[in-house]
Structures are given as structure tokens and as C-alpha cells.
Write a protein that holds these residues in place. Sequence first.
Motif, mmCIF file in Angstrom:
data_model
loop_
_atom_site.group_PDB
_atom_site.id
_atom_site.type_symbol
_atom_site.label_atom_id
_atom_site.label_comp_id
_atom_site.label_asym_id
_atom_site.label_seq_id
_atom_site.Cartn_x
_atom_site.Cartn_y
_atom_site.Cartn_z
ATOM 1 N N GLU A 93 10.176 1.004 2.523
ATOM 2 C CA GLU A 93 9.503 2.089 3.236
ATOM 3 C C GLU A 93 10.097 3.442 2.867
ATOM 4 O OE1 GLU A 93 8.735 4.923 6.453
ATOM 5 O OE2 GLU A 93 10.672 3.942 6.137
ATOM 6 N N GLU A 94 11.408 3.509 2.670
ATOM 7 C CA GLU A 94 12.060 4.775 2.341
ATOM 8 C C GLU A 94 11.776 5.192 0.894
ATOM 9 O OE1 GLU A 94 14.052 8.208 3.074
ATOM 10 O OE2 GLU A 94 13.483 6.646 4.496
ATOM 11 N N VAL A 95 11.665 4.218 -0.012
ATOM 12 C CA VAL A 95 11.306 4.543 -1.396
ATOM 13 C C VAL A 95 9.948 5.231 -1.436
ATOM 14 C CG1 VAL A 95 10.608 3.538 -3.595
ATOM 15 C CG2 VAL A 95 12.722 2.802 -2.514
ATOM 16 N N GLY A 96 8.992 4.727 -0.652
ATOM 17 C CA GLY A 96 7.692 5.372 -0.578
ATOM 18 C C GLY A 96 7.792 6.798 -0.081
ATOM 19 N N ARG A 97 8.639 7.032 0.912
ATOM 20 C CA ARG A 97 8.802 8.390 1.429
ATOM 21 C C ARG A 97 9.454 9.296 0.393
ATOM 22 N NH1 ARG A 97 11.981 11.970 3.161
ATOM 23 N NH2 ARG A 97 13.772 10.750 2.491
ATOM 24 N N GLU A 98 10.391 8.764 -0.389
ATOM 25 C CA GLU A 98 11.070 9.562 -1.407
ATOM 26 C C GLU A 98 10.104 10.067 -2.470
ATOM 27 O OE1 GLU A 98 14.684 10.147 -2.638
ATOM 28 O OE2 GLU A 98 14.661 10.460 -0.481
ATOM 29 N N ILE A 149 -0.620 10.343 8.821
ATOM 30 C CA ILE A 149 0.448 10.001 9.761
ATOM 31 C C ILE A 149 0.207 8.662 10.441
ATOM 32 C CG2 ILE A 149 -0.678 11.267 11.643
ATOM 33 C CD1 ILE A 149 3.118 10.955 10.977
ATOM 34 N N ALA A 150 -1.054 8.270 10.604
ATOM 35 C CA ALA A 150 -1.352 6.991 11.264
ATOM 36 C C ALA A 150 -0.770 5.824 10.483
ATOM 37 C CB ALA A 150 -2.865 6.830 11.419
ATOM 38 N N TYR A 151 -0.875 5.868 9.138
ATOM 39 C CA TYR A 151 -0.305 4.801 8.317
ATOM 40 C C TYR A 151 1.206 4.755 8.456
ATOM 41 C CZ TYR A 151 -4.661 3.806 5.812
ATOM 42 O OH TYR A 151 -5.931 3.417 5.481
ATOM 43 N N ARG A 152 1.843 5.918 8.428
ATOM 44 C CA ARG A 152 3.301 5.960 8.501
ATOM 45 C C ARG A 152 3.803 5.470 9.854
ATOM 46 N NH1 ARG A 152 4.614 11.920 7.196
ATOM 47 N NH2 ARG A 152 2.433 12.289 7.748
ATOM 48 N N ILE A 153 3.141 5.879 10.926
ATOM 49 C CA ILE A 153 3.552 5.435 12.265
ATOM 50 C C ILE A 153 3.378 3.933 12.398
ATOM 51 C CG2 ILE A 153 2.946 5.546 14.714
ATOM 52 C CD1 ILE A 153 2.286 8.486 14.346
ATOM 53 N N PHE A 189 0.834 -1.205 0.000
ATOM 54 C CA PHE A 189 0.000 0.000 0.000
ATOM 55 C C PHE A 189 0.866 1.252 0.000
ATOM 56 C CE2 PHE A 189 -1.943 3.363 2.594
ATOM 57 C CZ PHE A 189 -3.065 3.650 1.830
ATOM 58 N N ARG A 190 1.946 1.233 0.763
ATOM 59 C CA ARG A 190 2.826 2.400 0.873
ATOM 60 C C ARG A 190 3.487 2.719 -0.463
ATOM 61 N NH1 ARG A 190 4.388 6.777 1.438
ATOM 62 N NH2 ARG A 190 5.840 7.611 2.962
ATOM 63 N N THR A 191 4.040 1.711 -1.114
ATOM 64 C CA THR A 191 4.731 1.952 -2.377
ATOM 65 C C THR A 191 3.749 2.312 -3.494
ATOM 66 O OG1 THR A 191 4.717 -0.455 -2.765
ATOM 67 C CG2 THR A 191 6.708 0.512 -1.819
ATOM 68 N N ASN A 192 2.604 1.653 -3.544
ATOM 69 C CA ASN A 192 1.617 1.965 -4.581
ATOM 70 C C ASN A 192 1.078 3.380 -4.432
ATOM 71 O OD1 ASN A 192 1.879 -0.534 -5.720
ATOM 72 N ND2 ASN A 192 0.005 -1.378 -4.854
ATOM 73 N N THR A 193 0.795 3.781 -3.189
ATOM 74 C CA THR A 193 0.296 5.131 -2.951
ATOM 75 C C THR A 193 1.329 6.168 -3.339
ATOM 76 O OG1 THR A 193 -1.061 4.328 -1.115
ATOM 77 C CG2 THR A 193 -0.640 6.684 -1.213
#
Length: 315
Positions: free
Chosen positions: A259-264, A215-219, A72-76
Motif C-alpha cells: 500500500e505504501e509503495v503505491g502511495r510513493e 480518496i474513496a479507494y484509499r480509505i 489495483f493500487r500498485t498498477n494504478t
Amino acid sequence: MDTPTKANWLATTFRLDGSVAGIILPRILAFTGFTLAICGLDYFDYPTYLQEIGDLTTNVVYNLVLGLLLVFRTNTAYDRFWDGRKAWGTLVVNSRNFARQVALLWPSTKATPSMDRDTLLNLLVAFALATKLHLRSEPIGDTLQDLITPEQAEILADAQHPPLQITFWIGMHLQQALQQGHIDSNQASNLDQALGQMIEGLSSCERIRSTPLPIAYRIYLKRLILIYCVGLPFRWVPEIHGWALPMVAVVSFILLGLEEVGRELDNPFGQGANDLPIDDICQTIADNVDQAKAISATIGISSLKSNEHPSPTYH
């Protein structure tokens, strides 16, 4: 951002620019150091319930939830990246249409193009550059000094929303062109529609920039990764002992990297290797406008009239 070119597979694999390896390296070392401490406890036979704690990492429910959250994180993140590219594509297409219509519908009877027309076309480039700076939260500075007047530069320096201010000036030029008879009401309506779509592209970029993942998803994702990487040494040290060190390093690299790729990709409007090539896109818009400014509509019309009655060809 890199352009899509044929690259050496091995060189790309070990490339550092654009990689998240340097960002997550301290976290990997932290988990590896924790694993080393667990190895020391195991070596000296301290009473730790290693196997029981490590069983969490093999729990089906835990692994399923962690996997789903990572997907979900990477797709979003990639959806945000692609939406940003589509928004800038909208700016490019409509700026081309706008410049084409202005160049053809607003002919110049002079040897050189109309200064009023060129002023309007310059504002298209200024809009693209101001949008780029606005999305990056950078000041206008002297970036637009060759495209706008000193008075306009002073107004933009104090404006809360410089791209929107430029659209007001473009609208004023269109209204003036309509009153002076350079364009008719239908043409003015078409140009205003293109301008509205450019504003829509700008608004889409602002929506992406100002609406991060909740933020809830990221935490929650960070906590699941933390628990998993902390539990791995308790699962592997009793079985493979020192070999758990490289295993934990590899698994933490995979999880933390995703997880970091999603943040980038969350904000694709920066200047990093993983961001959109906005500088190149703005240059493309500037080149297209320069090409439109070089068009002499009167020459084009006379050329069309000369071809209306071509000489007969006999076979």
C-alpha cells in the motif's frame, strides 16, 4: 531515482534508501503490540472469542477483495509513474527537434553564433527547469539567472504559471525570426508544432500531479488492511501462541508495504529515490541545447557543397 545498474542482490535487499520499511515500521510495531496483548489474554485464559473473530482473515471473499484492491493500487500507481516518464520523454524529444531545427535553419554569418538564436535556445532549457520547479511547487529563485534576462526573471517571480510564460517568449522569438527572414512560414509552423507538443507534455505532468487516486479507494483499502491485520492475532494466537508475533509482523509488512509503495509512486515528480530522475533529464536537455548552439550551420552547408562532386576513384 537510481539509474539501472547491476547491483548486489543482498545489498539491494537490505537497502534503506528508497525502501518504505522505515515509513511503515511504526504501523507494524502497533499491530505487533496488539498481537502481544492478545497473547497475554490467551495466556491468562481470559474469555475471548479468538477463533470466531479470526475466521474473517480466512474468508475467501474478504481475501479476494483485498488482493484485487492491492493489485489495483500498485498498477494504478505505476501507470502514473510511467505516464510521467513518457511526458518527460516528450519534452526531451521535442526540445531536441526544436534545437536542431533552430540551429540549422537559423545560420549565423558571424564567427560566433547569433545571440538572438542562442537566446531562443536558452529559453528551451529555461522551460525544462521551470517545468521541474513548477511540478515540485518550488520557487524559480536564481535557478534561471544564466538563461533569461533580469526583467524576465522579475516577470517569472510573479507569474502564476512560469513554464507557460516562457512558452510565450519562445513564440515571440519565433515570430520575430519569421519577420526578420531567418526562417520561413513552413519552418515557423514546424517549430510551433514542436513547441505545442512540449506544452502537451507539461500538461500531462500537471494532470498526473493534480489527479490523485480517488480518496474513496484509499480509505477503503486502508480499512481493509486494518481489519485484516487486527483479525490475524485472533486467528493465530490460539494455535501458535507466541509465534503469532513474528507472523503478524511479516504479514503486516507485506500488506502495508504494498500500500505504501503505491502511495510513493502517486506523484513521481519529487526528489525521492522512487521519483523520476527529473534533474538528470533537465541536464540532458541542457547538454543537447549546448550542442545545438555550437553548430555552425554555414560550415555545415559549405561542407555539404564540397561533397556534392567528389573526386572520381579508379580501380
